[in-house]
Design an enzyme around this catalytic site. Structure first.
Site, PDB file in Angstrom:
ATOM      1  N   LYS A 123       1.791  -0.503   7.194  1.00  0.00           N
ATOM      2  CA  LYS A 123       2.582   0.722   7.423  1.00  0.00           C
ATOM      3  C   LYS A 123       1.860   2.006   7.043  1.00  0.00           C
ATOM      4  O   LYS A 123       2.032   3.019   7.691  1.00  0.00           O
ATOM      5  CB  LYS A 123       3.930   0.626   6.703  1.00  0.00           C
ATOM      6  CG  LYS A 123       3.837   0.562   5.197  1.00  0.00           C
ATOM      7  CD  LYS A 123       5.182   0.169   4.580  1.00  0.00           C
ATOM      8  CE  LYS A 123       5.080   0.146   3.074  1.00  0.00           C
ATOM      9  NZ  LYS A 123       6.214  -0.534   2.438  1.00  0.00           N
ATOM     10  N   ARG A 128      15.916  -0.722  -5.272  1.00  0.00           N
ATOM     11  CA  ARG A 128      15.803  -0.248  -3.912  1.00  0.00           C
ATOM     12  C   ARG A 128      16.623  -1.248  -3.102  1.00  0.00           C
ATOM     13  O   ARG A 128      17.828  -1.318  -3.309  1.00  0.00           O
ATOM     14  CB  ARG A 128      14.347  -0.123  -3.455  1.00  0.00           C
ATOM     15  CG  ARG A 128      14.234   0.813  -2.236  1.00  0.00           C
ATOM     16  CD  ARG A 128      12.810   1.014  -1.729  1.00  0.00           C
ATOM     17  NE  ARG A 128      12.283  -0.167  -1.062  1.00  0.00           N
ATOM     18  CZ  ARG A 128      11.053  -0.248  -0.532  1.00  0.00           C
ATOM     19  NH1 ARG A 128      10.237   0.799  -0.586  1.00  0.00           N
ATOM     20  NH2 ARG A 128      10.632  -1.351   0.050  1.00  0.00           N
TER      21      ARG A 128
HETATM   22  C1  PLP Z   1       5.678  -1.361   1.571  1.00  0.00           C
HETATM   23  C2  PLP Z   1       6.232  -2.662   1.224  1.00  0.00           C
HETATM   24  C3  PLP Z   1       5.397  -3.672   0.727  1.00  0.00           C
HETATM   25  C4  PLP Z   1       3.943  -3.424   0.416  1.00  0.00           C
HETATM   26  O1  PLP Z   1       3.851  -2.733  -0.800  1.00  0.00           O
HETATM   27  P1  PLP Z   1       2.421  -2.444  -1.493  1.00  0.00           P
HETATM   28  O2  PLP Z   1       2.778  -1.940  -2.838  1.00  0.00           O
HETATM   29  O3  PLP Z   1       1.730  -1.449  -0.652  1.00  0.00           O
HETATM   30  O4  PLP Z   1       1.706  -3.734  -1.554  1.00  0.00           O
HETATM   31  C5  PLP Z   1       5.952  -4.915   0.493  1.00  0.00           C
HETATM   32  N1  PLP Z   1       7.257  -5.149   0.706  1.00  0.00           N
HETATM   33  C6  PLP Z   1       8.104  -4.210   1.166  1.00  0.00           C
HETATM   34  C7  PLP Z   1       9.526  -4.547   1.352  1.00  0.00           C
HETATM   35  C8  PLP Z   1       7.613  -2.937   1.446  1.00  0.00           C
HETATM   36  O5  PLP Z   1       8.446  -1.997   1.898  1.00  0.00           O
END
Ligand code: PLP
Length: 357
Positions: A35, A130
């Protein structure tokens, strides 16, 4: 376009490979999270060369891009499914993360229409606050979810260190495993996937204290920027110089350190302090708050310092020999994750790929 983002594919591939190896050594499968760079194909390919087991993104638009690449890898939607996108999610994603039963019903209906069985991961909140249901809601959620014939509950997952900064520990990971055991017993299920989290779980994994049974990770920042996201220190076995922002210098001259005249607010409603430091040499860079996060950039050159910026300008102080920069030249900076997110998304910033990944 002037200022650009330099993307070092072989370094990203190496980072991905280090993290994937760490995961595999611990019987954890590892999805690469795309992303932050908007699922840009070259970078996706570098992650794939690094050995990721699947690809994950938070936006359905990016999943659509990934689907077109025909990588053969499973695709996972990271953001809790938007009810309005249920049909696209079933069409494009192999897995989605979910916490709302009403949305699950929409996915079920869409899957029925498309004659598919859509795989979902039920998200449980262990305290980061979250996404995810609280532990006491899980039984009720599953009691309804198991009745949906076109949904396959692939497993459970949790997310950490995103909103509350909660760190994965042996204890909270064991909680997830206990919930899994309870669900399997109660509903006669076998849950294949226990998605223990994101980059923030890697230090625990590396320490050997991640409980066995956590068998899936979704990793972005540690691969992309080589950071231990708990304190942003370099993650062992990775490089941090994967993305370098090169800002074009459009003005370069010596000016006073204190503004001249009566002062009100700046363009962003802020009133800054300007200590008297005599005359200083400053470069104006052609990029600004529309493209990046000012506090998320670190100059590569220790003798430069970001003084501030507006929508389209970055103002940088230059110490030492002034002849190393010139108008039309480029000044390098390392972006942090938030800044990279902005740079990668900005249509005004050119992306320049180095190496063939
Ligand atoms: C963005 C995201 C990740 C990846 O997180 P990082 O800290 O960049 O490894 C994993 N799971 C979810 C649900 C996310 O939104």
């Amino acid at each position: 376009m002037s200022s650009f983002l330099e993307i070092h594919l072989p370094r990203i591939e190496k980072n991905a490979s280090s993290i994937v190896k760490l995961c595999h050594k611990n019987q954890v499968s590892c999805f690469g999270v795309t992303k932050v760079f908007c699922a840009e194909e070259n970078i996706v390919r570098a992650m794939i060369k690094g050995g990721v087991d699947g690809l994950a993104d938070s936006r359905i638009e990016n999943i659509a891009k990934l689907r077109k690449m025909k990588t053969g890898l499973p695709l996972m939607l990271l953001r809790i499914v938007s009810p309005s996108e249920a049909s696209e999610v079933v069409e494009l994603c192999d897995y989605s993360l979910n916490s709302e039963i009403s949305t699950l019903k929409k996915l079920d209906a869409a899957a029925k229409k498309q004659k598919k069985r859509h795989k979902v991961v039920a998200m449980i909140d262990i305290g980061d606050l979250r996404e995810g249901m609280m532990a006491d809601e899980v039984m009720n959620f599953f009691a309804q979810a198991v009745k949906l014939k076109n949904i396959r509950i692939a497993g459970i997952g949790t997310n950490t260190a995103c909103f509350g900064g909660v760190i994965p520990t042996t204890e909270n990971m064991n909680q997830i495993l206990a919930i899994k055991a309870l669900l399997e017993m109660q509903f006669g299920l076998s849950l294949d996937m226990v998605s223990g989290g994101n980059s923030s779980g890697l230090p625990l994994l590396a320490s050997g204290k991640m409980p066995k049974g956590i068998n899936h990770f979704r990793v972005g920042e540690a691969m992309v920027l080589g950071r231990n996201v708990i304190d942003r220190s370099p993650f062992p076995g990775t490089r941090q110089d994967t993305f370098i922002f090169k800002g074009e210098i459009v003005e370069y001259r010596v000016k006073p350190s204190v503004p001249i005249g009566n002062r009100g607010q700046n363009a962003f409603g802020e009133t800054d302090e300007f200590p008297q430091r005599g005359e200083i040499r400053r470069a104006i860079i052609a990029a600004g708050r529309q493209d990046l996060k000012l506090d998320g950039l670190t100059p590569v050159d220790p003798e430069t310092k970001i003084l501030g910026g507006s929508s389209d300008h970055l103002i940088v102080e230059v110490k030492g020999d002034p002849s190393r920069y010139k108008v039309g030249g480029f000044m390098p900076f390392y972006p942090n994750y938030g800044c990279l997110l902005a740079l990668a998304t900005s249509p005004y910033i050119r992306k320049k790929v180095i190496g063939d990944g």
